[in-house]
Scaffold this motif. Structure first.
Motif, PDB file in Angstrom:
ATOM      1  N   LEU A   1       0.848  -1.198   0.000  1.00 56.52           N
ATOM      2  CA  LEU A   1       0.000   0.000   0.000  1.00 56.52           C
ATOM      3  C   LEU A   1       0.881   1.243   0.000  1.00 56.52           C
ATOM      4  N   ASP A   2       0.482   2.240  -0.743  1.00 60.26           N
ATOM      5  CA  ASP A   2       1.214   3.516  -0.752  1.00 60.26           C
ATOM      6  C   ASP A   2       0.906   4.291   0.532  1.00 60.26           C
ATOM      7  N   ARG A   3       1.962   4.641   1.266  1.00 64.15           N
ATOM      8  CA  ARG A   3       1.769   5.412   2.494  1.00 64.15           C
ATOM      9  C   ARG A   3       1.104   6.750   2.180  1.00 64.15           C
ATOM     10  N   GLY A   4       0.127   7.120   3.002  1.00 67.87           N
ATOM     11  CA  GLY A   4      -0.555   8.397   2.820  1.00 67.87           C
ATOM     12  C   GLY A   4      -1.723   8.343   1.853  1.00 67.87           C
ATOM     13  N   ASN A   5      -2.063   7.145   1.365  1.00 62.90           N
ATOM     14  CA  ASN A   5      -3.180   7.009   0.435  1.00 62.90           C
ATOM     15  C   ASN A   5      -4.412   6.423   1.122  1.00 62.90           C
ATOM     16  N   ILE A   6      -5.553   6.570   0.444  1.00 63.25           N
ATOM     17  CA  ILE A   6      -6.824   6.061   0.942  1.00 63.25           C
ATOM     18  C   ILE A   6      -7.213   4.843   0.105  1.00 63.25           C
ATOM     19  N   TYR A   7      -7.462   3.710   0.765  1.00 61.13           N
ATOM     20  CA  TYR A   7      -7.840   2.477   0.073  1.00 61.13           C
ATOM     21  C   TYR A   7      -9.218   2.019   0.520  1.00 61.13           C
ATOM     22  N   MET A   8      -9.958   1.476  -0.439  1.00 62.32           N
ATOM     23  CA  MET A   8     -11.288   0.947  -0.168  1.00 62.32           C
ATOM     24  C   MET A   8     -11.267  -0.551  -0.433  1.00 62.32           C
ATOM     25  N   LEU A   9     -11.755  -1.355   0.494  1.00 60.32           N
ATOM     26  CA  LEU A   9     -11.944  -2.786   0.282  1.00 60.32           C
ATOM     27  C   LEU A   9     -13.433  -3.019   0.059  1.00 60.32           C
ATOM     28  N   ASP A  10     -13.786  -3.271  -1.199  1.00 59.92           N
ATOM     29  CA  ASP A  10     -15.180  -3.500  -1.579  1.00 59.92           C
ATOM     30  C   ASP A  10     -15.466  -4.992  -1.459  1.00 59.92           C
ATOM     31  N   THR A  11     -16.353  -5.356  -0.552  1.00 66.13           N
ATOM     32  CA  THR A  11     -16.594  -6.767  -0.293  1.00 66.13           C
ATOM     33  C   THR A  11     -18.038  -6.974   0.145  1.00 66.13           C
ATOM     34  N   ASN A  12     -18.392  -8.228   0.430  1.00 62.29           N
ATOM     35  CA  ASN A  12     -19.732  -8.528   0.937  1.00 62.29           C
ATOM     36  C   ASN A  12     -19.647  -9.631   1.977  1.00 62.29           C
TER      37      ASN A  12
ATOM     38  N   ASN B   1     -14.634 -13.910   2.454  1.00 60.87           N
ATOM     39  CA  ASN B   1     -13.804 -13.970   3.653  1.00 60.87           C
ATOM     40  C   ASN B   1     -12.751 -12.865   3.556  1.00 60.87           C
ATOM     41  N   TYR B   2     -13.069 -11.731   4.143  1.00 55.20           N
ATOM     42  CA  TYR B   2     -12.170 -10.579   4.078  1.00 55.20           C
ATOM     43  C   TYR B   2     -11.427 -10.338   5.397  1.00 55.20           C
ATOM     44  N   ARG B   3     -11.788 -11.047   6.438  1.00 53.13           N
ATOM     45  CA  ARG B   3     -11.219 -10.757   7.760  1.00 53.13           C
ATOM     46  C   ARG B   3      -9.708 -10.979   7.791  1.00 53.13           C
ATOM     47  N   ASN B   4      -9.257 -12.062   7.160  1.00 53.04           N
ATOM     48  CA  ASN B   4      -7.816 -12.318   7.196  1.00 53.04           C
ATOM     49  C   ASN B   4      -7.024 -11.287   6.399  1.00 53.04           C
ATOM     50  N   ILE B   5      -7.636 -10.707   5.361  1.00 49.26           N
ATOM     51  CA  ILE B   5      -6.970  -9.643   4.617  1.00 49.26           C
ATOM     52  C   ILE B   5      -6.758  -8.444   5.528  1.00 49.26           C
TER      53      ILE B   5
ATOM     54  N   VAL C   1      -8.808   0.806  -4.945  1.00 51.32           N
ATOM     55  CA  VAL C   1      -9.931  -0.054  -4.594  1.00 51.32           C
ATOM     56  C   VAL C   1      -9.505  -1.508  -4.762  1.00 51.32           C
ATOM     57  N   LEU C   2      -9.669  -2.283  -3.693  1.00 46.98           N
ATOM     58  CA  LEU C   2      -9.477  -3.723  -3.731  1.00 46.98           C
ATOM     59  C   LEU C   2     -10.864  -4.346  -3.647  1.00 46.98           C
ATOM     60  N   LYS C   3     -11.197  -5.165  -4.605  1.00 47.46           N
ATOM     61  CA  LYS C   3     -12.535  -5.770  -4.639  1.00 47.46           C
ATOM     62  C   LYS C   3     -12.395  -7.281  -4.446  1.00 47.46           C
ATOM     63  N   THR C   4     -13.184  -7.833  -3.551  1.00 45.23           N
ATOM     64  CA  THR C   4     -13.204  -9.279  -3.364  1.00 45.23           C
ATOM     65  C   THR C   4     -14.653  -9.753  -3.378  1.00 45.23           C
ATOM     66  N   TRP C   5     -14.883 -10.880  -4.041  1.00 41.89           N
ATOM     67  CA  TRP C   5     -16.246 -11.391  -4.190  1.00 41.89           C
ATOM     68  C   TRP C   5     -16.215 -12.908  -4.326  1.00 41.89           C
ATOM     69  N   VAL C   6     -17.393 -13.511  -4.186  1.00 46.62           N
ATOM     70  CA  VAL C   6     -17.536 -14.960  -4.284  1.00 46.62           C
ATOM     71  C   VAL C   6     -18.367 -15.280  -5.517  1.00 46.62           C
ATOM     72  N   ASP C   7     -17.883 -16.240  -6.291  1.00 47.58           N
ATOM     73  CA  ASP C   7     -18.607 -16.735  -7.463  1.00 47.58           C
ATOM     74  C   ASP C   7     -18.663 -18.252  -7.351  1.00 47.58           C
ATOM     75  N   GLY C   8     -19.832 -18.750  -7.001  1.00 49.42           N
ATOM     76  CA  GLY C   8     -19.961 -20.184  -6.801  1.00 49.42           C
ATOM     77  C   GLY C   8     -19.193 -20.619  -5.561  1.00 49.42           C
ATOM     78  N   SER C   9     -18.240 -21.527  -5.760  1.00 49.02           N
ATOM     79  CA  SER C   9     -17.438 -22.034  -4.638  1.00 49.02           C
ATOM     80  C   SER C   9     -16.103 -21.324  -4.516  1.00 49.02           C
ATOM     81  N   TYR C  10     -15.876 -20.291  -5.326  1.00 51.96           N
ATOM     82  CA  TYR C  10     -14.565 -19.651  -5.362  1.00 51.96           C
ATOM     83  C   TYR C  10     -14.661 -18.169  -4.999  1.00 51.96           C
TER      84      TYR C  10
END
Length: 475
Positions: A257-268, A272-276, A435-444
């Protein structure tokens, strides 16, 4: 693995540096897509940039026409021929195959005379006409072509007219050759046709997937990567990169991550976003950064502490050292000795909450920044929306992130873009650098960088949960 760089802007990036040396690659496309231009550019750059001599074999064009067509790009092919670095040969398909099979024949002599390392054949589509009524013989010719090219260790581009892409039929040559590049012309905005290049196959290479737009400009093919958008001006020194604790994610982010920047984690909720998040927070604690976290409605302090312990971060020690603070919107008890680290705001109306931020919290952060302490902020924006409303976020989020940037703070925000709606999601995306996006499609589960300060947009990566630290791997 050795490579033969094409020298074509963008193409080598897609190929991970260039074509694998000695490979035979089909370049497929409709008339007018620039297949011949790409082939000649590959040969010309090979000679000029890498001293790899080449041969261009054409079944339909005369050399004079090719000389004239390529002069407009500033490529003096005849001069290279006089220097014994290039051969432009007009020959019939029958004669080529015959000479390839003849010991010390014309083909072998040409290769040895100029020390040939690269070759382009335009076009192998005509080889089909040698045995139109005998599919077995036709396949045998293609095998012969491939085997001879391998024998002489030539990096080869084999031009082919576009097959019927609307059918399920896959041409035999797609299977036996090492790579497939497709050039296409597609209608765009009902005004003009858009040229795209896609690498569909390349043995031995980790390719950058997608359809990439290209132009034929004054010096040949110019490719604009599908993963490249307008980049922010930024300092990319390694000491300005914050490790996430997940090596594969750091690689995708160009080091972290770039220091001093704003990041968004787009998830639902399915992802499983907790470990990230935990891995990122653990790295900041271990690095000794000051940490501020707006707690989620679905995770207590005790649960967070246990997760951080799994990531080898001592939250309790960080609290005692006054390096971690929490904003708690819910009436949940905190550990007895953590009182000074937890700000309970569940009974504060929005105006009083803003007063708390501006006149109690921000001054404390500003004072720490005077002592060269780095701050990292994480909060669950879904919790803020649930407790304070969407209007509050629309009024205050931009000013909060602007303050964070001005103070050099790095911020990670959790949000579900689909849940907040397209207009709010668009506003939030504009307010952040990445923006980091994580999503589930089927079993993956997948993860993709859909916005980055350096302009790079990644391909979707499979997110694999692991029992070994750091419990996540991107593939």
């Amino acid at each position: 693995m050795e490579i033969s760089a094409s020298g074509i802007t963008g193409l080598d990036k897609i190929l991970g540096g260039g074509f694998p040396k000695g490979s035979a690659i089909i370049v497929e496309g409709a008339p007018g897509t620039g297949k011949t231009t790409l082939g000649i550019q590959f040969l010309y750059n090979g000679i000029q940039q890498h001293d790899e001599h080449g041969i261009f074999i054409t079944f339909e064009e005369f050399p004079d026409q090719i000389y004239m067509d390529m002069n407009k790009f500033g490529w003096d092919l005849q001069a290279l021929e006089r220097q014994n670095k290039l051969r432009i040969v007009s020959i019939s398909p029958e004669t080529l195959i015959d000479q390839m099979l003849t010991a010390n024949g014309l083909f072998e002599q040409m290769v040895e005379e100029i020390g040939c390392r690269r070759i382009v054949i335009d076009s192998i589509s005509l080889l089909r006409f040698l045995n139109m009524d005998d599919e077995v013989k036709g396949r045998r010719i293609l095998y012969t072509l491939r085997n001879v090219l391998r024998k002489f260790k030539l990096t080869s581009l084999l031009i082919q007219e576009q097959s019927n892409l609307n059918s399920d039929y896959v041409p035999f040559e797609h299977y036996i050759f090492d790579g497939l590049i497709r050039l296409s012309l597609k209608e765009h905005l009902q005004l003009f046709r858009q040229r795209t290049l896609e690498v569909l196959k390349m043995r031995g290479s980790n390719i950058l997937e997608g359809e990439h737009i290209y132009r034929i400009v004054e010096d040949g093919i110019y490719l604009l990567l599908a993963s490249k958008t307008a980049a922010d001006i930024q300092d990319v020194k390694s000491d300005n990169r914050l490790k996430t604790g997940i090596a594969s994610l750091d690689d995708i982010l160009g080091g972290g991550l770039d220091r001093g920047n704003i990041y968004m984690l787009d998830t639902n909720s399915k992802a499983n976003y907790r470990n990230i998040i935990t891995s990122i927070l653990a790295e900041r604690i271990k690095a000794g950064d000051q940490l501020l976290s707006v707690l989620s409605s679905i995770q207590s302090l005790e649960e967070l502490a246990e997760l951080l312990k799994l990531h080898h971060a001592d939250l309790d020690g960080a609290v005692k050292d006054k390096k971690v603070y929490f904003i708690e919107h819910y009436n949940r008890p905190a550990p007895a000795d953590w009182g000074s680290a937890v700000f309970h705001v569940n009974d504060l109306e929005n105006d009083k909450y803003n007063h708390f931020l501006r006149y109690e919290l921000y001054p404390r952060i500003k004072n720490d920044l005077k002592h060269n302490r780095n701050w990292f902020v994480y909060y669950d924006l879904n919790a803020i929306i649930n407790e304070r409303g969407t209007d509050y976020v629309l009024r205050n989020f931009a000013s909060e992130t602007a303050y964070a940037r001005s103070m050099g703070m790095t911020v990670l925000v959790l949000c579900n873009f689909k849940e907040v709606g397209i207009n709010v999601a668009s506003f939030l995306e504009r307010s952040c650098n990445g923006v980091l996006k994580t999503w589930v499609d089927g079993s993956y589960q997948y993860l993709q960088i859909t916005k980055a300060s350096n302009g790079d947009i990644s391909k979707p990566y499979l997110l694999e949960n692991s029992e070994e630290f750091p419990y996540i791997r991107l593939i």
